[in-house]
Design a protein around this motif. Structure first.
Motif, PDB file in Angstrom:
ATOM      1  N   GLN A 164       0.840  -0.777  -0.317  1.00 12.42           N
ATOM      2  CA  GLN A 164       0.223  -0.095   0.037  1.00 12.42           C
ATOM      3  C   GLN A 164       0.824   0.900  -0.176  1.00 12.42           C
ATOM      4  OE1 GLN A 164      -3.773   0.735   2.508  1.00 12.42           O
ATOM      5  NE2 GLN A 164      -3.640  -1.617   2.619  1.00 12.42           N
ATOM      6  N   ASP A 165       0.676   1.844  -0.839  1.00 13.93           N
ATOM      7  CA  ASP A 165       1.485   3.236  -1.067  1.00 13.93           C
ATOM      8  C   ASP A 165       0.388   4.573  -0.394  1.00 13.93           C
ATOM      9  OD1 ASP A 165       2.631   5.527  -4.052  1.00 13.93           O
ATOM     10  OD2 ASP A 165       2.596   5.883  -1.759  1.00 13.93           O
ATOM     11  N   VAL A 166       0.904   4.830   0.888  1.00 10.26           N
ATOM     12  CA  VAL A 166      -0.037   5.830   1.521  1.00 10.26           C
ATOM     13  C   VAL A 166       0.582   6.879   1.753  1.00 10.26           C
ATOM     14  CG1 VAL A 166      -0.629   3.926   2.978  1.00 10.26           C
ATOM     15  CG2 VAL A 166       1.766   4.939   3.644  1.00 10.26           C
ATOM     16  N   SER A 167       1.407   7.293   0.417  1.00 11.62           N
ATOM     17  CA  SER A 167       1.924   9.019   1.015  1.00 11.62           C
ATOM     18  C   SER A 167       0.768   9.911   0.797  1.00 11.62           C
ATOM     19  CB  SER A 167       1.949   9.103  -1.196  1.00 11.62           C
ATOM     20  OG  SER A 167       3.178   7.890  -1.581  1.00 11.62           O
TER      21      SER A 167
ATOM     22  N   VAL B  61       9.513   1.767   4.225  1.00 10.50           N
ATOM     23  CA  VAL B  61       7.984   0.689   5.184  1.00 10.50           C
ATOM     24  C   VAL B  61       7.836   1.586   6.590  1.00 10.50           C
ATOM     25  CG1 VAL B  61       7.239  -1.503   6.322  1.00 10.50           C
ATOM     26  CG2 VAL B  61       9.124  -1.316   4.602  1.00 10.50           C
ATOM     27  N   VAL B  62       6.107   1.718   6.311  1.00  8.69           N
ATOM     28  CA  VAL B  62       5.638   2.229   7.793  1.00  8.69           C
ATOM     29  C   VAL B  62       4.701   1.366   8.514  1.00  8.69           C
ATOM     30  CG1 VAL B  62       5.895   4.499   6.538  1.00  8.69           C
ATOM     31  CG2 VAL B  62       4.042   3.211   6.601  1.00  8.69           C
ATOM     32  N   ALA B  63       4.348   0.262   7.812  1.00  5.99           N
ATOM     33  CA  ALA B  63       3.831  -0.757   8.867  1.00  5.99           C
ATOM     34  C   ALA B  63       3.720  -2.340   7.840  1.00  5.99           C
ATOM     35  CB  ALA B  63       1.989  -0.873   8.879  1.00  5.99           C
ATOM     36  N   ALA B  64       3.288  -2.600   8.897  1.00  5.59           N
ATOM     37  CA  ALA B  64       3.830  -4.463   8.130  1.00  5.59           C
ATOM     38  C   ALA B  64       2.757  -5.586   8.819  1.00  5.59           C
ATOM     39  CB  ALA B  64       5.746  -4.064   7.796  1.00  5.59           C
ATOM     40  N   CYS B  65       3.188  -6.506   8.272  1.00  6.30           N
ATOM     41  CA  CYS B  65       2.143  -7.365   8.353  1.00  6.30           C
ATOM     42  C   CYS B  65       2.507  -8.841   7.327  1.00  6.30           C
ATOM     43  CB  CYS B  65       0.600  -7.734   9.252  1.00  6.30           C
ATOM     44  SG  CYS B  65      -0.372  -7.173   7.704  1.00  6.30           S
ATOM     45  N   ALA B  66       1.991  -9.877   8.489  1.00  7.23           N
ATOM     46  CA  ALA B  66       2.664 -10.930   7.853  1.00  7.23           C
ATOM     47  C   ALA B  66       0.793 -11.804   8.112  1.00  7.23           C
ATOM     48  CB  ALA B  66       3.594 -11.454   7.389  1.00  7.23           C
ATOM     49  N   ASN B  67       1.183 -13.693   7.725  1.00  9.49           N
ATOM     50  CA  ASN B  67      -0.176 -14.243   7.887  1.00  9.49           C
ATOM     51  C   ASN B  67       0.778 -15.492   8.589  1.00  9.49           C
ATOM     52  OD1 ASN B  67       1.484 -15.516   6.067  1.00  9.49           O
ATOM     53  ND2 ASN B  67       0.297 -16.416   5.218  1.00  9.49           N
ATOM     54  N   ALA B  68       1.378 -14.986   9.202  1.00 11.77           N
ATOM     55  CA  ALA B  68       2.613 -16.582   9.976  1.00 11.77           C
ATOM     56  C   ALA B  68       3.137 -15.377  11.036  1.00 11.77           C
ATOM     57  CB  ALA B  68       3.779 -17.117   8.915  1.00 11.77           C
ATOM     58  N   GLY B  69       4.256 -15.661  11.650  1.00 15.85           N
ATOM     59  CA  GLY B  69       4.236 -14.703  13.322  1.00 15.85           C
ATOM     60  C   GLY B  69       6.259 -15.001  12.142  1.00 15.85           C
ATOM     61  N   THR B  70       6.882 -14.645  11.793  1.00 14.89           N
ATOM     62  CA  THR B  70       8.136 -14.288  10.637  1.00 14.89           C
ATOM     63  C   THR B  70       7.425 -14.300   9.184  1.00 14.89           C
ATOM     64  OG1 THR B  70       8.489 -16.413  10.448  1.00 14.89           O
ATOM     65  CG2 THR B  70       9.316 -15.444  11.979  1.00 14.89           C
TER      66      THR B  70
ATOM     67  N   SER C 243       6.039 -16.939   6.434  1.00 20.65           N
ATOM     68  CA  SER C 243       4.319 -16.377   5.119  1.00 20.65           C
ATOM     69  C   SER C 243       4.263 -16.099   4.013  1.00 20.65           C
ATOM     70  CB  SER C 243       4.837 -14.914   6.013  1.00 20.65           C
ATOM     71  OG  SER C 243       4.826 -14.527   7.454  1.00 20.65           O
ATOM     72  N   SER C 244       3.481 -16.741   3.330  1.00 16.46           N
ATOM     73  CA  SER C 244       3.046 -16.642   2.430  1.00 16.46           C
ATOM     74  C   SER C 244       2.760 -15.409   1.608  1.00 16.46           C
ATOM     75  CB  SER C 244       2.636 -18.186   1.923  1.00 16.46           C
ATOM     76  OG  SER C 244       0.816 -17.499   2.373  1.00 16.46           O
ATOM     77  N   THR C 245       1.728 -14.553   2.500  1.00 12.45           N
ATOM     78  CA  THR C 245       1.373 -13.348   2.507  1.00 12.45           C
ATOM     79  C   THR C 245       1.825 -12.411   3.241  1.00 12.45           C
ATOM     80  OG1 THR C 245      -1.105 -14.330   1.422  1.00 12.45           O
ATOM     81  CG2 THR C 245      -0.616 -11.895   2.224  1.00 12.45           C
ATOM     82  N   ILE C 246       2.380 -11.072   2.374  1.00 14.90           N
ATOM     83  CA  ILE C 246       2.974 -10.082   3.134  1.00 14.90           C
ATOM     84  C   ILE C 246       2.059  -8.324   2.338  1.00 14.90           C
ATOM     85  CG2 ILE C 246       5.013  -8.715   4.294  1.00 14.90           C
ATOM     86  CD1 ILE C 246       6.124 -11.622   3.441  1.00 14.90           C
ATOM     87  N   GLU C 247       1.697  -8.056   4.138  1.00 19.33           N
ATOM     88  CA  GLU C 247       1.010  -6.703   3.313  1.00 19.33           C
ATOM     89  C   GLU C 247       2.080  -5.767   4.774  1.00 19.33           C
ATOM     90  OE1 GLU C 247      -3.022  -6.085   4.061  1.00 19.33           O
ATOM     91  OE2 GLU C 247      -2.801  -4.178   3.882  1.00 19.33           O
ATOM     92  N   ILE C 248       2.293  -4.455   3.080  1.00 13.95           N
ATOM     93  CA  ILE C 248       3.322  -3.200   3.621  1.00 13.95           C
ATOM     94  C   ILE C 248       2.426  -1.973   3.406  1.00 13.95           C
ATOM     95  CG2 ILE C 248       5.466  -4.825   4.382  1.00 13.95           C
ATOM     96  CD1 ILE C 248       6.348  -3.763   1.352  1.00 13.95           C
ATOM     97  N   ALA C 249       3.374  -1.341   4.042  1.00 18.69           N
ATOM     98  CA  ALA C 249       2.302   0.524   3.723  1.00 18.69           C
ATOM     99  C   ALA C 249       4.208   1.033   3.858  1.00 18.69           C
ATOM    100  CB  ALA C 249       1.668   0.873   4.870  1.00 18.69           C
ATOM    101  N   ILE C 250       3.944   1.545   2.152  1.00 15.13           N
ATOM    102  CA  ILE C 250       5.872   2.376   2.457  1.00 15.13           C
ATOM    103  C   ILE C 250       5.269   3.868   2.624  1.00 15.13           C
ATOM    104  CG2 ILE C 250       6.200   0.745   1.581  1.00 15.13           C
ATOM    105  CD1 ILE C 250       5.994   1.588  -1.571  1.00 15.13           C
ATOM    106  N   ALA C 251       6.079   4.870   2.085  1.00 17.31           N
ATOM    107  CA  ALA C 251       6.421   5.620   2.355  1.00 17.31           C
ATOM    108  C   ALA C 251       7.199   6.156   0.898  1.00 17.31           C
ATOM    109  CB  ALA C 251       5.710   6.746   3.325  1.00 17.31           C
TER     110      ALA C 251
END
Lengths: 108, 178
Positions: A37-40, A61-70, A74-82
């Protein structure tokens, strides 16, 4: 003499908050799905990120999460960037403190 | 007499196998029966076989799969989502009548592997808060039926066709975003 228990423990998603995409690239698995996600607009900028810039130092990277602990597992990773050139040191510190954690939804 | 019966049984079995091989079917022996010999004739053995084949094949390329590879929900008004996938999409193949995955895949000329790795990205336009952006695989959709034939020795004694089945084979480097 003690042995470290941290070897091969993996990288938590929060560990890459405040890093550029270039720095984070080293711990991101190659075969995962990445939701970027580009949160500019949060920093009064227009979003300009596209897939060709994945792994670029131009983005932080200003935020991050994933579908596994590390990240590595993880097979899906979501990040917010600026944009790196826009975000300040104070904002990076705030990001590491969870200021922008709501920018990612993590609906896996 | 015993040697003659063995030769007859081998001839019958070889004929059945030759026929089935020539028609590229997958044949499965179901059973065999033997009748008691009489003063007038030798003991005979019959082989019961079932075979399956794929019929009525059609395909549509550039179809969109039903599997959602990734979904992004925007929490910041005006943000964009980019889905970058190096992920495996599922290859589905409908089966019935004991037809195998590799048999149907071979008939459709696609891989039998359960997954296909695709690598591609798509970027959304600027989205409103709460807006979403999803990615699905693109590929080829197949429709077909499976025909089951039952043989006694080399003679077809019954035939039944399945309902229309579907298969989806994802294409590498192809996703649909919406």
């Amino acid at each position: 003499m003690g042995l470290s228990a941290c070897a091969n423990a993996g990288t938590e998603p929060s560990a890459i908050v405040g890093e550029t995409l270039a720095e984070a690239d080293g711990v991101l698995p190659v075969d995962a799905v990445f939701i970027v996600q580009d949160v500019s607009p949060l920093f009064n900028e227009q979003p300009t990120y596209d897939e060709g810039q994945f792994g670029s130092a131009q983005w932080t990277v200003v935020a991050a999460c994933a579908n596994a602990g590390t990240l590595e597992s993880s097979s899906t990773i979501e990040i917010a960037i600026a944009p790196t050139t826009v975000i300040t040191k104070e904002q990076i510190g705030a990001a590491r403190g969870g200021e922008f954690s709501d920018a990612v939804v993590c609906n896996f | 007499m015993a040697k003659g019966m063995m030769k007859m049984r081998r001839r019958i079995s070889r004929a059945a196998i030759a026929l089935l091989t020539a028609t590229a079917l997958i044949a499965t022996p179901v059973g065999a029966s033997a009748s008691e010999g009489s003063e007038d004739g030798p003991i005979t053995t019959q082989q019961l076989w079932t075979a399956t084949t794929v019929i009525n094949k059609s395909s549509t390329s550039n179809s969109i799969g039903t599997q959602v590879l990734a979904s992004c929900t925007v929490a910041v008004a005006g943000a964009t989502c980019t889905i970058t996938s190096g992920k495996s999409a599922t290859r589905t193949i409908g089966l019935t009548f004991g037809a195998t995955r590799s048999q149907v895949a071979g008939s459709l000329n696609i891989s039998a592997a359960a997954t296909q790795t695709i690598s591609v990205s798509c970027t959304s336009p600027a989205l409103p808060k709460g807006g979403s952006w999803r990615a699905k695989p693109k590929g080829t959709k197949f429709t077909y039926k499976i025909r089951e034939l039952t043989y006694v020795d080399a003679i077809i004694v019954s035939q039944r066709d399945s309902a229309t089945l579907t298969a989806f084979s994802p294409t590498a480097n192809a996703i649909y975003c919406y």
